[in-house]
Scaffold this active site. Structure first.
Site, short mmCIF file in Angstrom:
data_model
loop_
_atom_site.label_atom_id
_atom_site.label_comp_id
_atom_site.label_asym_id
_atom_site.label_seq_id
_atom_site.Cartn_x
_atom_site.Cartn_y
_atom_site.Cartn_z
N LYS A 11 0.81 -1.22 0.00
CA LYS A 11 0.00 0.00 0.00
C LYS A 11 0.85 1.28 0.00
CE LYS A 11 -3.99 -2.05 2.36
NZ LYS A 11 -4.87 -1.92 3.56
N TYR A 51 -12.28 -1.74 -4.46
CA TYR A 51 -12.82 -1.91 -3.11
C TYR A 51 -14.34 -1.78 -3.07
CZ TYR A 51 -8.18 -2.02 -1.00
OH TYR A 51 -6.90 -2.38 -0.64
N ASN A 114 -1.97 0.21 6.91
CA ASN A 114 -1.36 -1.02 7.45
C ASN A 114 -0.45 -1.74 6.46
OD1 ASN A 114 -3.21 -2.28 5.76
ND2 ASN A 114 -4.59 -2.85 7.41
N HIS A 117 -2.21 -5.44 1.66
CA HIS A 117 -3.53 -6.05 1.46
C HIS A 117 -3.29 -7.44 0.92
CE1 HIS A 117 -7.54 -6.81 -0.28
NE2 HIS A 117 -6.85 -7.31 -1.29
N GLU A 128 -9.39 -10.50 -7.70
CA GLU A 128 -8.40 -9.44 -7.50
C GLU A 128 -7.23 -9.55 -8.48
OE1 GLU A 128 -9.30 -8.40 -2.83
OE2 GLU A 128 -7.62 -9.74 -3.26
#
Length: 140
Positions: A11, A51, A114, A117, A128
């Site tokens: 990310k 998302y 964080n 993913h 995905e």
């Protein structure tokens, strides 16, 4: 054990801090092999499409803004039970709950930022992976 593929994103919070190599090394040390990888900068619309499953959640807009804030590294990882292994290496979503040595324990800045993913199931992984990669780009 089953050889499988999973999808992973490094990310924006991690790419901004030049952690890509360290994160990939953790996956490889765990026995996962990178079979496709690309560094891209998502638009907010692209992040929103990816998302879409979270569209009704209160964090959706903030998540899309964050994912479009800097480049990401999209990748496909392959290995024995890759989905479970990837999730183990990533650690808990909340870095405060992540086991020592996991990516999120070491690198995450918050629950929202964080660092990584990962797909949570074979069906999710397939969707995905197809969002970011053509079959020609999977070169395992």
């Amino acid at each position: 054990m089953a050889l499988e593929r999973t999808f992973s994103i490094i990310k924006p919070d991690a790419t901004k801090r030049d952690l890509t190599g360290k994160i990939v090394a953790k996956f490889e040390e765990a026995g996962l092999r990178v079979v496709a990888s690309k560094r891209i900068h998502l638009t907010k619309a692209q992040a929103g499409e990816f998302y879409a499953v979270h569209k009704e959640r209160p964090f959706y807009d903030e998540l899309c803004e964050f994912m479009a804030s800097a480049p990401i590294v999209a990748q496909v990882l392959e290995g024995e039970n890759a989905i479970a292994k990837n999730r183990e290496v990533m650690g808990a979503t909340n870095p405060a709950d992540a086991a020592p040595g996991t990516i999120r324990a070491e690198f995450a800045e918050s629950v929202g930022e964080n660092s990584v993913h990962g797909s949570d199931a074979p069906e999710t992984a397939a969707v995905e992976i197809a969002y970011f990669f053509s079959g020609l780009e999977l070169v395992g």
